[in-house]
Design a protein around this motif. Structure first.
Motif, PDB file in Angstrom:
ATOM      1  N   GLY A  43      -3.996   4.165  -0.282  1.00 15.56           N
ATOM      2  CA  GLY A  43      -4.627   3.026  -0.937  1.00 15.56           C
ATOM      3  C   GLY A  43      -4.625   3.072  -2.451  1.00 15.56           C
ATOM      4  N   LEU A  44      -4.483   4.256  -3.030  1.00 16.00           N
ATOM      5  CA  LEU A  44      -4.514   4.384  -4.489  1.00 16.00           C
ATOM      6  C   LEU A  44      -3.468   5.412  -4.917  1.00 16.00           C
ATOM      7  N   THR A  45      -2.995   5.265  -6.132  1.00 12.04           N
ATOM      8  CA  THR A  45      -1.962   6.169  -6.654  1.00 12.04           C
ATOM      9  C   THR A  45      -2.309   7.663  -6.540  1.00 12.04           C
ATOM     10  N   PRO A  46      -3.508   8.093  -6.956  1.00 12.47           N
ATOM     11  CA  PRO A  46      -3.780   9.542  -6.876  1.00 12.47           C
ATOM     12  C   PRO A  46      -3.726  10.073  -5.434  1.00 12.47           C
ATOM     13  N   ALA A  92      -0.350   1.879  -2.833  1.00 11.57           N
ATOM     14  CA  ALA A  92      -0.285   2.407  -4.193  1.00 11.57           C
ATOM     15  C   ALA A  92       0.964   1.896  -4.913  1.00 11.57           C
ATOM     16  N   ALA A  93       0.852   1.656  -6.234  1.00  8.43           N
ATOM     17  CA  ALA A  93       1.879   0.863  -6.905  1.00  8.43           C
ATOM     18  C   ALA A  93       2.281   1.350  -8.298  1.00  8.43           C
ATOM     19  N   THR A  94       1.969   2.607  -8.637  1.00  9.94           N
ATOM     20  CA  THR A  94       2.505   3.162  -9.883  1.00  9.94           C
ATOM     21  C   THR A  94       3.991   3.405  -9.697  1.00  9.94           C
ATOM     22  N   ASP A 102      -7.986   2.589 -16.180  1.00  9.50           N
ATOM     23  CA  ASP A 102      -7.394   3.725 -16.886  1.00  9.50           C
ATOM     24  C   ASP A 102      -6.821   4.762 -15.915  1.00  9.50           C
ATOM     25  N   TYR A 103      -5.731   4.417 -15.260  1.00 10.48           N
ATOM     26  CA  TYR A 103      -4.978   5.382 -14.435  1.00 10.48           C
ATOM     27  C   TYR A 103      -3.602   4.786 -14.171  1.00 10.48           C
ATOM     28  N   GLY A 104      -2.776   5.499 -13.430  1.00 13.10           N
ATOM     29  CA  GLY A 104      -1.361   5.175 -13.243  1.00 13.10           C
ATOM     30  C   GLY A 104      -0.953   3.711 -13.276  1.00 13.10           C
ATOM     31  N   PRO A 110      -7.526  -2.727  -9.906  1.00 16.12           N
ATOM     32  CA  PRO A 110      -7.064  -2.614  -8.523  1.00 16.12           C
ATOM     33  C   PRO A 110      -7.781  -3.596  -7.593  1.00 16.12           C
ATOM     34  N   SER A 111      -7.127  -3.861  -6.497  1.00 18.28           N
ATOM     35  CA  SER A 111      -7.672  -4.737  -5.463  1.00 18.28           C
ATOM     36  C   SER A 111      -9.132  -4.373  -5.177  1.00 18.28           C
ATOM     37  N   GLY A 112      -9.979  -5.386  -5.184  1.00 19.46           N
ATOM     38  CA  GLY A 112     -11.401  -5.157  -4.932  1.00 19.46           C
ATOM     39  C   GLY A 112     -12.250  -5.243  -6.193  1.00 19.46           C
ATOM     40  N   GLY A 128      -1.348 -10.078  -9.981  1.00 24.95           N
ATOM     41  CA  GLY A 128      -2.055 -10.757  -8.886  1.00 24.95           C
ATOM     42  C   GLY A 128      -3.188  -9.970  -8.253  1.00 24.95           C
ATOM     43  N   ASP A 129      -3.334  -8.710  -8.642  1.00 28.13           N
ATOM     44  CA  ASP A 129      -4.459  -7.917  -8.139  1.00 28.13           C
ATOM     45  C   ASP A 129      -5.788  -8.546  -8.581  1.00 28.13           C
ATOM     46  N   LEU A 130      -5.728  -9.260  -9.722  1.00 32.73           N
ATOM     47  CA  LEU A 130      -6.927  -9.884 -10.288  1.00 32.73           C
ATOM     48  C   LEU A 130      -7.446 -11.018  -9.410  1.00 32.73           C
TER      49      LEU A 130
HETATM   50  C1  VNL Z   1      -3.149   0.575  -6.914  1.00 34.62           C
HETATM   51  C2  VNL Z   1      -2.370  -0.432  -7.474  1.00 34.62           C
HETATM   52  C3  VNL Z   1      -4.288   0.224  -6.163  1.00 34.62           C
HETATM   53  C4  VNL Z   1      -2.719  -1.767  -7.293  1.00 34.62           C
HETATM   54  C5  VNL Z   1      -4.615  -1.101  -5.997  1.00 34.62           C
HETATM   55  O1  VNL Z   1      -5.702  -1.515  -5.276  1.00 34.62           O
HETATM   56  C6  VNL Z   1      -3.845  -2.102  -6.576  1.00 34.62           C
HETATM   57  C7  VNL Z   1      -2.818   1.991  -7.123  1.00 34.62           C
HETATM   58  C8  VNL Z   1      -6.500  -0.622  -4.563  1.00 34.62           C
HETATM   59  O2  VNL Z   1      -1.630   2.304  -7.286  1.00 34.62           O
HETATM   60  O3  VNL Z   1      -3.762   2.817  -7.149  1.00 34.62           O
HETATM   61  O4  VNL Z   1      -4.227  -3.392  -6.423  1.00 34.62           O
END
Ligand code: VNL
Length: 389
Positions: A100-103, A124-126, A168-170, A223-225, A250-252
């Motif tokens: 769900g998240l880059t880390p 995850a989308a970095t 402030d992350y990837g 990020p989403s949410g 579009g996450d916004l």
């Molecule tokens: C991430 C990127 C997470 C875009 C997101 O939502 C997002 C990520 C949880 O790479 O952590 O909308």
């Protein structure tokens, strides 16, 4: 001589036995998601989409029964890594998926590499994630894809001075960098770059600063949410009335939250790979079926990443006759897949293992009393701009 024959026969019997049971053995898919914590909506959307895909496509593929093992990592990288290890070692999953998240994806990458287990990144989308392991395949998107599209659109539409505000992350740092570079290329400027903490962000002091700087627009990645909180504070501070436009990835204006954001969100332009309002027959069917199975919940881009990720896994199982050849064969069968997704045509670039798809420009509009991201322009088949650097 006799014993040799006997041992050969025994070997043959053993082999037959193995291949016989092979076909019947369940194929396990580990799906690790944040089901609790700040990114719980991402977990909920992806799990629902994975289950919908299975309901629509059956739970037996190439003679193997599919078992989906869903685990909650709470959005904590150490937990993701530990769960992935357990899934590989104890449950013997054939594929790891979710993230769900880059880390969380980055923490798990070494396990995919060591165990030669394909790892399907659905959220995850970095940009750099796919480079963390040769076993990673991505079905979500990358921030540079969206940021570059917006960095082209904004200056052409009278937006010349922009402040950026990112988590402030990837992915936030990717969004900030690629948007800024593209703006400069188009003779426009980013006058200030603000970064907010990922955990429990307070946007108020940052928005005050934006107000003082009076840019043409504020570009946001969260990020989403987290989008609804930004929107609320942006409107509460009367930023729109002060003539500052709101733009972003579009996450916004996430479909998971958009309809509850209120009419203040009308007119916000974002760039993204998926909108629930995407006007294809396949998407209409997808949105309808998803809502029906989930008490009217509208699918967002996370759901589509999960749905397409399941497709990639299913096809790879079919093409390897049920996963014969193990993780490496399955990975090979994931590379180069091309298909129609609810977002439009997509493919998995065989070289980078990253997703190539359309990026759309969308504006929030009201349709049948509901808020939607309505697509009005498209950049076709965009590769991740981060891969050529
Ligand atoms: C991430 C990127 C997470 C875009 C997101 O939502 C997002 C990520 C949880 O790479 O952590 O909308």
């Amino acid at each position: 001589m006799k014993t040799r024959l006997l041992s050969r026969l025994m070997t043959l019997a053993l082999l037959c036995g193995i291949s016989g049971s092979w076909a019947q053995e369940t194929f396990k898919i580990g799906l690790i998601l944040p089901m609790t914590g700040q990114s719980a909506s991402t977990g909920k959307q992806i799990e629902a989409a994975a289950r919908l895909y299975m309901a629509q496509n059956g739970s037996t593929v190439a003679g193997r029964k599919i078992e989906l093992i869903v685990k909650d990592d709470g959005g904590v990288p150490d937990a993701t890594k530990r769960i992935a290890q357990e899934l590989v070692v104890n449950d013997k999953v054939g594929v790891l998926s979710g993230f769900g998240l880059t880390p969380l994806a980055l923490a798990t990458a070494p396990i995919a590499t060591q165990s030669k287990t394909p790892m399907v990144v659905m959220a995850a989308a970095t940009s750099s994630i796919t480079e963390a392991s040769p076993f990673i395949v991505r079905t979500s998107f990358t921030l540079p894809q969206c940021a570059v599209a917006m960095g082209d659109w904004a200056p052409k539409n009278g937006i010349k001075r922009v402040v950026t505000l990112v988590s402030d992350y990837g992915p936030g740092i990717d969004a900030e960098r690629y948007f800024k570079e593209r703006m400069q290329l188009n003779s426009a400027q980013v006058v200030e770059s603000l970064r907010v903490p990922l955990r429990n962000p307070d946007f108020a002091p940052f928005l005050q600063k934006v107000r003082d700087l009076k840019p043409d627009a504020l570009f946001v990645f969260v990020p989403s949410g987290a989008g609804a909180a930004v929107m609320k504070q942006f409107l509460e501070r009367g930023m729109d009335k002060a003539g500052i436009k709101l733009i972003g990835t579009g996450d916004l204006t996430d479909d998971d939250q958009l309809n509850d954001m209120g009419d203040g969100a009308l007119g916000v332009v974002t760039s993204h790979h998926y909108s629930a309002a995407h006007p294809s027959a396949l998407n209409k069917k997808f949105v309808e079926a998803f809502k029906k199975a989930n008490n009217g919940l509208r699918p967002n881009f996370m759901a589509v990443g999960g749905y397409d990720g399941m497709r990639v896994i299913y096809e790879s199982l079919k093409n390897t006759k049920g996963g014969q050849g193990g993780g490496e064969a399955m990975l090979a069968a994931m590379k180069g897949q091309i298909f129609e997704s609810p977002r439009g045509q997509i493919y998995i670039d065989a070289q980078t293992r990253d997703v190539v798809h359309n990026i759309y420009l969308r504006k929030v509009e009201k349709k049948d009393g509901q808020l939607y991201n309505v697509e009005f322009d498209v950049i076709k088949d965009m590769k991740d701009p981060g891969k050529s650097k």
